[in-house]
Scaffold this motif. Structure first.
Motif, PDB file in Angstrom:
ATOM      1  N   ILE A  47       5.694  14.314   2.025  1.00 61.61           N
ATOM      2  CA  ILE A  47       4.272  14.661   1.963  1.00 61.61           C
ATOM      3  C   ILE A  47       3.528  13.639   1.107  1.00 61.61           C
ATOM      4  O   ILE A  47       2.456  13.160   1.483  1.00 61.61           O
ATOM      5  N   PHE A  48       4.092  13.275  -0.029  1.00 62.76           N
ATOM      6  CA  PHE A  48       3.445  12.276  -0.883  1.00 62.76           C
ATOM      7  C   PHE A  48       3.451  10.905  -0.231  1.00 62.76           C
ATOM      8  O   PHE A  48       2.494  10.146  -0.373  1.00 62.76           O
ATOM      9  N   ASP A  49       4.495  10.585   0.489  1.00 61.37           N
ATOM     10  CA  ASP A  49       4.549   9.305   1.179  1.00 61.37           C
ATOM     11  C   ASP A  49       3.380   9.193   2.157  1.00 61.37           C
ATOM     12  O   ASP A  49       2.708   8.166   2.222  1.00 61.37           O
ATOM     13  N   LYS A  50       3.108  10.272   2.885  1.00 59.33           N
ATOM     14  CA  LYS A  50       1.982  10.290   3.826  1.00 59.33           C
ATOM     15  C   LYS A  50       0.655  10.164   3.079  1.00 59.33           C
ATOM     16  O   LYS A  50      -0.233   9.421   3.490  1.00 59.33           O
ATOM     17  N   ALA A  51       0.512  10.882   1.963  1.00 57.36           N
ATOM     18  CA  ALA A  51      -0.731  10.812   1.184  1.00 57.36           C
ATOM     19  C   ALA A  51      -0.938   9.409   0.623  1.00 57.36           C
ATOM     20  O   ALA A  51      -2.049   8.873   0.667  1.00 57.36           O
ATOM     21  N   ILE A  52       0.125   8.806   0.120  1.00 61.21           N
ATOM     22  CA  ILE A  52       0.021   7.462  -0.456  1.00 61.21           C
ATOM     23  C   ILE A  52      -0.340   6.452   0.628  1.00 61.21           C
ATOM     24  O   ILE A  52      -1.096   5.512   0.394  1.00 61.21           O
ATOM     25  N   GLY A  53       0.154   6.657   1.844  1.00 59.75           N
ATOM     26  CA  GLY A  53      -0.162   5.767   2.952  1.00 59.75           C
ATOM     27  C   GLY A  53      -1.624   5.787   3.371  1.00 59.75           C
ATOM     28  O   GLY A  53      -2.084   4.916   4.104  1.00 59.75           O
ATOM     29  N   SER A  54      -2.382   6.765   2.878  1.00 60.72           N
ATOM     30  CA  SER A  54      -3.801   6.885   3.233  1.00 60.72           C
ATOM     31  C   SER A  54      -4.656   5.797   2.598  1.00 60.72           C
ATOM     32  O   SER A  54      -5.786   5.578   3.009  1.00 60.72           O
ATOM     33  N   GLY A  55      -4.149   5.145   1.565  1.00 57.42           N
ATOM     34  CA  GLY A  55      -4.921   4.139   0.842  1.00 57.42           C
ATOM     35  C   GLY A  55      -5.620   4.691  -0.389  1.00 57.42           C
ATOM     36  O   GLY A  55      -6.082   3.929  -1.232  1.00 57.42           O
TER      37      GLY A  55
END
Length: 158
Positions: A47-55
């Motif tokens: 979940i954090f990986d996806k959030a971090i990928g948002s920029g």
């Protein structure tokens, strides 16, 4: 009354399985608590990986990386900070339910799934947050993960 409020009235704990900077910065978590009876938040590395990928995290990543942490250490530093911020809106729920609800949790790194000692150390490193007992950690539900849970969370096994 909406569906999640009706479920809550029947005793269902509704937990959010998502977190982002914007959810923290805009008050969206409080909105979910107020409008949808959300009573806790849980997250995991994907979940954090996806959030971090948002920029949204780029500036924080650059600032922290300049101080030294890299890789998984940097990742978990960001995640723990977010969860500590997320714990604040859940504190009234935590107090009202005597700790049954109102918690935020983070699953420890899956790379530690078969190393009980390191998993216990990682779990202790991320709990409790500044809001006290509202922060916790989780381990994968494997025999070794259960041993980790017993060692780092004895209160959960009364």
């Amino acid at each position: 009354m909406n569906v999640t409020q009706a479920l809550h009235e029947q005793g269902q704990s509704n937990w959010l399985d998502n977190i982002t900077y914007s959810m923290l910065d805009t008050g969206q978590i409080q909105h979910y608590i107020d409008q949808y009876s959300v009573s806790g938040l849980t997250s995991n590395p994907s979940i954090f990986d996806k959030a971090i990928g948002s920029g949204d995290y780029d500036d924080a990543i650059r600032a922290k990386a300049a101080r030294g942490p890299k890789g998984e250490e940097l990742f978990f530093e960001l995640a723990i900070e977010d969860l500590q911020r997320a714990a604040d809106p859940f504190l009234p729920t935590h107090e009202r339910t005597d700790g049954v609800d109102g918690c935020v949790s983070l699953e420890v790194s899956p790379l530690l799934a078969y190393d009980t000692q390191r998993t216990v150390a990682a779990a202790k490193a991320c709990t409790p947050g500044p809001t006290g007992a509202t922060s916790s950690s989780r381990s994968p539900a494997r025999p070794r993960g259960c041993r980790r849970s017993r060692r780092s969370s004895p209160r959960a096994f009364r």
